[in-house]
Write an enzyme that holds these catalytic residues in place. Structure first.
Site, PDB file in Angstrom:
ATOM      1  N   ARG A 298     -10.904  51.438  20.220  1.00 21.45           N
ATOM      2  CA  ARG A 298     -10.694  50.544  18.727  1.00 21.45           C
ATOM      3  C   ARG A 298     -10.383  51.177  17.483  1.00 21.45           C
ATOM      4  NH1 ARG A 298     -14.244  45.316  20.943  1.00 21.45           N
ATOM      5  NH2 ARG A 298     -12.611  44.500  22.551  1.00 21.45           N
ATOM      6  N   TYR A 439      -3.758  46.482  22.325  1.00 17.78           N
ATOM      7  CA  TYR A 439      -4.510  47.555  22.824  1.00 17.78           C
ATOM      8  C   TYR A 439      -5.998  47.209  22.722  1.00 17.78           C
ATOM      9  CZ  TYR A 439      -1.317  51.527  24.058  1.00 17.78           C
ATOM     10  OH  TYR A 439      -0.444  52.070  24.647  1.00 17.78           O
ATOM     11  N   GLU A 440      -6.832  47.537  23.482  1.00 19.29           N
ATOM     12  CA  GLU A 440      -8.163  47.218  23.472  1.00 19.29           C
ATOM     13  C   GLU A 440      -8.653  45.953  22.874  1.00 19.29           C
ATOM     14  OE1 GLU A 440      -9.405  49.661  25.041  1.00 19.29           O
ATOM     15  OE2 GLU A 440      -7.461  50.749  24.986  1.00 19.29           O
ATOM     16  N   GLY A 441      -7.852  44.936  23.201  1.00 20.53           N
ATOM     17  CA  GLY A 441      -8.262  43.732  22.741  1.00 20.53           C
ATOM     18  C   GLY A 441      -7.023  43.096  21.705  1.00 20.53           C
ATOM     19  N   GLN A 446     -10.399  40.570  18.517  1.00 25.95           N
ATOM     20  CA  GLN A 446     -11.030  41.360  17.631  1.00 25.95           C
ATOM     21  C   GLN A 446     -11.893  40.363  16.552  1.00 25.95           C
ATOM     22  OE1 GLN A 446     -11.333  44.747  17.936  1.00 25.95           O
ATOM     23  NE2 GLN A 446     -10.109  44.580  19.758  1.00 25.95           N
TER      24      GLN A 446
END
Length: 597
Positions: A298, A439-441, A446
């Site tokens: 992240r 990406y990554e949430g 977030q």
């Protein structure tokens, strides 16, 4: 087409004046990170980015990675560039010396990583995923797994991946169905399919180490029943040499909006004899271990937002200097001028420049706090810095990447119609930037993490500490004469008050009306990023003014103050509106029943 030149002057300024590089160099294990060494590292990285990675960016996008017969071929030049990347030691920059790394602080690695991402976003994703896999193995792997894999991964000879997402399980990892069947020798056989696996296959290295989420036979349902496994592309013999090909195959790659040179793979595990895997840590703690990778990733993805701000700005600035169009506004019959002379083009370029500098400052400050959280000898300091890092990681990821998309879009606008033509390169930045918000949430994930786990759960205690640090700057700003500092001070005071009001509302509301709080989550994330950026730009202006007062005539410092003033007037001024959206916007979000959409 212009190439990427690393903004070394600003990087060095932020590292020394805002991130506190001198203090980082005093931490145990960071003593070698002297200013001279760091400057040398940055200069060499800038040269590598300019001479090796940047020239591959456009042709790599045009050619793309290709798939044939369960194998991926990288675009021309990528394999050779990666070999040089490894031989030059860049892959091992921040890893622990115990495993062959150079042990440089995260804040230095962040600056270098920004260069890779600006120069060639698609290339940079390969070492990003490997770094996350390394961190997961260092913290959670057995000694045997560490000895088998880490040295080669740290050197970059082998790369790593994260395998979470499945066709039926996107962000909802409780739905993961890949299964792991125990074998008599203590290994497992993995069966299942994973999608959206960045660099799931490629031809730049001889082995790829997949970290895969799966369920053992007696695992409980939901996220509590997920385990993590190492599944290499090639099995590793006892002497460290490569053995048989594992039953882990790339069955296709995605045709994507951007990052065409980065293969996004669909991975099939166990379609034939079963893919051999090895348990990482304990059963049913896989999600916990995978979050180690996620948090590292992240932050790295947040740097992608910083990087595209800088790259899109450079390309737009260079074009605006060269493109001759129209006479200067208010001048009749005069000569035609470069479009950078026109006020609205200047406004767009200043917006791009200000966001690039603000997002960079936030990322580097958070990276330095991470170094202190890991290495400071005082436990209280470690905890305080970790709390700050935990609070700000969703902001670095969410705010910076959303900003990157907006700045890349402005870059297209500066180019006008030529920005919509691929040959100028501006369109690629916009296409490439969009994935970073996912990406990554996604940004929404977030933001919900920020307001729930990072603010409401602790009643806003860390946020209050940050707000007090922001307010403490007011006295220093008040001592400065001149209109720039008056405006910066006033805007920052108003912005911090708006942040405090919105944060207090979230803490008070989250427990009683979580849906109302969630409706304002993304606006709050943007609010916190906007005000944090304004705080750091104000700090930068003060540091620049101190250098001017000491007799330094470098125009960089005057430009820093002017950019901080622009940020205050055009960006920080948005804070009260964002705060109002957080506190008053929920009713509008939920106003329509589902059948009215």
């Amino acid at each position: 087409m212009s190439e990427y030149y690393a903004p070394l002057r600003d990087m060095q300024f932020v590292l020394k004046e805002l991130a506190g590089l001198d203090a980082v160099a005093q931490l145990p294990g960071c003593e070698e990170a002297t200013p001279d060494l760091v400057d040398a590292v940055l200069e060499e990285a800038a040269r590598f980015a300019l001479e090796v990675l940047s020239p591959l960016n456009y042709p790599g996008d045009q050619e793309g990675a290709t798939w044939h017969d369960k194998a991926v071929t990288m675009p021309a030049g990528f394999k050779e560039a990666y070999k040089l990347f490894v031989e030059s030691g860049w892959a091992a920059l921040a890893s622990e010396p115990e495993w062959g790394g150079q042990g440089l602080p995260k804040v230095v690695a962040a600056a270098v990583g920004e260069m890779w991402k600006s120069a060639n976003h698609a290339f940079s994703l390969c070492p990003l995923l490997t770094t996350g896999a390394i961190e997961a193995l260092v913290l959670s792997g057995s000694e045997e797994l560490k000895k088998t894999y880490l040295e080669k991964m740290v050197s970059g000879e082998w790369t790593g991946t994260m395998n979470l997402t499945e066709p039926n399980a996107g962000s909802d990892l409780a739905a993961v169905r890949t299964r792991a069947e125990p074998q008599p020798d203590g290994s497992y056989k993995i069966y299942g399919q994973k999608i959206f696996i960045t660099y799931g296959d490629h031809d730049m290295v001889e082995n790829i180490v997949h970290l895969v989420l799966a369920r053992t036979p007696n695992a409980p349902e939901g996220v509590k029943g997920i385990s993590l496994f190492v599944v290499p592309k090639f099995l590793v013999n006892a002497d460290g040499s490569l053995g048989a090909r594992n039953d882990a195959w790339c069955v296709s790659i995605e045709h994507k909006l951007g990052i065409h040179a980065s293969p996004t793979a669909i991975m099939a595990f166990g379609d034939h004899s079963g893919a051999i895997g090895h348990l990482v840590g304990e059963e049913n703690r896989g999600l916990e271990y995978m979050f180690i990778m996620m948090n590292a990733a992240r932050f790295g993805v947040g740097l992608e937002g910083v990087a595209v701000c800088e790259r899109a700005y450079q390309r737009a600035r260079d074009y605006a200097r060269e493109r001759i169009q129209c006479t200067d506004i208010g001048v009749r019959g005069g000569p035609k001028v470069p479009i950078i002379a026109h006020p609205d083009v200047r406004r767009m370029l200043m917006t791009m420049k200000a966001y690039a500098e603000a997002t960079r400052a936030l990322a580097y400050v958070v990276a330095a706090a991470h170094d202190a959280a890991m290495r400071h000898p005082d436990e209280g300091e470690r905890k305080a810095n970790q709390a700050f890092v935990d609070l700000m990681i969703p902001v670095v990821k969410g705010w910076s990447t959303e900003t990157g998309v907006m700045v890349a879009s402005l870059g297209v606008q500066v180019h006008g119609g030529m920005g919509y033509v691929e040959e100028t390169g501006a369109a690629q930045h916009l296409r490439d930037a969009q994935i970073s918000t996912i990406y990554e949430g996604t940004t929404g994930i977030q933001a919900n993490d920020l307001i729930g786990r990072k603010i409401a759960r602790e009643s806003g205690s860390t946020l209050k500490v940050v707000i007090e640090a922001m307010r403490a700057l007011d006295a220093d700003l008040a001592q400065q004469a001149g209109g720039h500092f008056v405006a910066i001070r006033n805007r920052l005071r108003t912005g911090v008050d708006a942040l405090a009001a919105a944060g207090g509302w979230l803490v008070a509301t989250y427990g009683s009306d979580v849906r109302a709080a969630a409706a304002g989550a993304v606006p709050f994330l943007k609010l916190l990023g906007t005000v944090a950026g304004g705080w750091l730009m104000a700090r930068a202006a003060l540091a620049a003014q101190a250098r001017i007062a000491a007799g330094d005539s470098d125009p960089f410092f005057a430009a820093k103050i002017g950019t901080a003033r622009f940020y205050a007037d055009h960006i920080l001024s948005q804070a009260p509106g964002l705060a109002s959206t957080v506190t008053d916007g929920a009713e509008g979000v939920m106003a329509l029943p589902e059948d009215m959409f």
